[in-house]
Enzyme design. Sequence first.
Site, PDB file in Angstrom:
ATOM      1  N   HIS A 150      24.976  -4.395  -3.709  1.00  0.00           N
ATOM      2  CA  HIS A 150      24.827  -5.645  -4.486  1.00  0.00           C
ATOM      3  C   HIS A 150      23.242  -6.043  -4.529  1.00  0.00           C
ATOM      4  O   HIS A 150      22.854  -5.893  -3.455  1.00  0.00           O
ATOM      5  CB  HIS A 150      25.687  -6.656  -4.353  1.00  0.00           C
ATOM      6  CG  HIS A 150      25.881  -7.798  -5.099  1.00  0.00           C
ATOM      7  ND1 HIS A 150      24.904  -8.885  -5.205  1.00  0.00           N
ATOM      8  CD2 HIS A 150      26.704  -8.124  -5.818  1.00  0.00           C
ATOM      9  CE1 HIS A 150      25.075  -9.806  -5.969  1.00  0.00           C
ATOM     10  NE2 HIS A 150      26.398  -9.187  -6.352  1.00  0.00           N
ATOM     11  N   ASP A 198      27.123  -6.200   4.595  1.00  0.00           N
ATOM     12  CA  ASP A 198      27.650  -7.234   3.505  1.00  0.00           C
ATOM     13  C   ASP A 198      29.018  -7.126   3.379  1.00  0.00           C
ATOM     14  O   ASP A 198      29.778  -6.044   2.760  1.00  0.00           O
ATOM     15  CB  ASP A 198      26.861  -6.799   2.155  1.00  0.00           C
ATOM     16  CG  ASP A 198      27.370  -7.585   0.971  1.00  0.00           C
ATOM     17  OD1 ASP A 198      28.406  -8.581   1.152  1.00  0.00           O
ATOM     18  OD2 ASP A 198      26.770  -7.564  -0.102  1.00  0.00           O
ATOM     19  N   GLN A 201      33.063  -7.985  -0.085  1.00  0.00           N
ATOM     20  CA  GLN A 201      34.275  -7.457  -0.702  1.00  0.00           C
ATOM     21  C   GLN A 201      35.263  -6.877   0.289  1.00  0.00           C
ATOM     22  O   GLN A 201      36.270  -6.384  -0.065  1.00  0.00           O
ATOM     23  CB  GLN A 201      34.030  -6.143  -1.582  1.00  0.00           C
ATOM     24  CG  GLN A 201      32.852  -6.648  -2.917  1.00  0.00           C
ATOM     25  CD  GLN A 201      33.532  -7.501  -3.918  1.00  0.00           C
ATOM     26  OE1 GLN A 201      34.927  -7.487  -4.101  1.00  0.00           O
ATOM     27  NE2 GLN A 201      32.846  -8.282  -4.544  1.00  0.00           N
ATOM     28  N   LYS A 219      35.492 -15.385  -3.028  1.00  0.00           N
ATOM     29  CA  LYS A 219      36.308 -13.955  -3.113  1.00  0.00           C
ATOM     30  C   LYS A 219      37.172 -14.079  -2.276  1.00  0.00           C
ATOM     31  O   LYS A 219      38.356 -12.966  -2.589  1.00  0.00           O
ATOM     32  CB  LYS A 219      35.052 -12.851  -2.982  1.00  0.00           C
ATOM     33  CG  LYS A 219      34.157 -12.717  -3.995  1.00  0.00           C
ATOM     34  CD  LYS A 219      33.128 -11.660  -3.793  1.00  0.00           C
ATOM     35  CE  LYS A 219      31.696 -11.706  -4.227  1.00  0.00           C
ATOM     36  NZ  LYS A 219      31.697 -11.719  -5.887  1.00  0.00           N
ATOM     37  N   CYS A 256      25.629  -6.688 -10.892  1.00  0.00           N
ATOM     38  CA  CYS A 256      24.706  -6.959  -9.847  1.00  0.00           C
ATOM     39  C   CYS A 256      24.261  -5.847  -8.949  1.00  0.00           C
ATOM     40  O   CYS A 256      24.069  -5.665  -7.853  1.00  0.00           O
ATOM     41  CB  CYS A 256      24.845  -8.065  -8.986  1.00  0.00           C
ATOM     42  SG  CYS A 256      25.186  -9.355  -9.972  1.00  0.00           S
TER      43      CYS A 256
END
Length: 423
Positions: free
Chosen positions: A139, A216, A219, A242, A380
């Site tokens: 991202h 990261d 998600q 999220k 993104c």
Amino acid sequence: MSIVPAAVHDAALANHGRIVDWDRVRADFPLLMREVHGRPLVYLDNANTGQKPLPVIASQDEFYRRQNANVSRAVHALGTEATEAYEAARGKLARFLNVRADELVLCSGTTFAINLVAYSWALPQLKAGDTILVSRMEHHANIVPWQLVAQRTGATIRVAEILPDGSLDLDALYKAMTPDVKLLAVTHVSNVLGTVNPVREICREARRRGIITVVDGSQAAPHLKLDVASIGCDFYAITGHKMCGPTGTGVLWARRELLQAMPPFLGGGEMIREVSFHGTVFNDPPHRFEAGTPNIAGFIGLGAAVDYLEGIGMAHIAAREAELLAHATEALRSIPGLRIFGTAPGKAAVISFLVEGAHAHDLATLLDLEGVAVRSGQHCAHPLLQYFGVAATLRASLAFYNTHDEIERFAAALEKTRRLLVA
Ligand code: PLP
């Protein structure tokens, strides 16, 4: 008003080996009951932001009705209660991630978290000749901060490429880990492809070569049972909105010794121990990195979200989403000219796709008129779409509160809109 979260009841049972009543779980999400353009909403944009269950919504109301005060300053009852609730949320997040609470910096989201690493760790450490290794599927939040660091330090960016199915090319990645590489930025789960990267193995290889790893987890946190301590990374970032929590909340986990050595990113109240015009003594981590008044209600809400997710059980959530993903993938197979981007084994419940002859934005607009919310665009992740040679995709991203019926409605609406666009 007393709000009883159905899922939390069921979850307690589910976690003892019973089946989760997903209809009752869904009933905890009031927004999912609304209509859009006169049609029942089918919300399939969960990778963008997740919907909020009643306990999270109630926590916001409760905080502003009964507790609102600033944290870590006032000695009065409200201040103490607010501080306790805020720090309790930190404790819940630490349990959720399986790390120590004093290694968690509470911030506004993954974007902030990665920028904090970029400014406080990378800027002072990196120099010309150093390399930052970034995967193709990141991202922008895990690309642009490294470009800014590279510009200011003279370091260079190297790209770790992917394979056509959307998995990371691990052989190429390990070969790219040459002695000049000082930092690796990699996502746990791709927001476009759904690929779940083997971050434990990747971080082990990086560590053997002395490379600092920034993972990261934006998600991953909403969908997988996480054990950050066992991943072996140096930094792990998540974003609250999220994972059923309020917007403007996120967490950076970092190894204690790294946090201790890092200079502050922002200066102000809360992050200091002593200030005079001769100088300032900074607070210990994590407070050193939490200047100013934080999103107190937001973090209390994120704590409620963690309770909610754990109440259902992350293993149940992952299994439910795998089942929904299999159904959706099968349903989309019947659409003529449909191409899916990202087919790596074990992928998360994200389907990026295109339909031959129809523009992604046109399809998304017509789907919206059918009540179906999907995202279209570049998500993104411009460099990833450049790899596939496409300007945009549609993305349907599922959450545990979606239903099999919604998947059927989505597939039917997609076929209807496809026929309108492809003469
Ligand atoms: N990383 C990934 C993989 C994401 O999907 C997102 C959000 O779309 C982000 C980072 C940025 O998160 P936030 O905007 O909450 O900081």
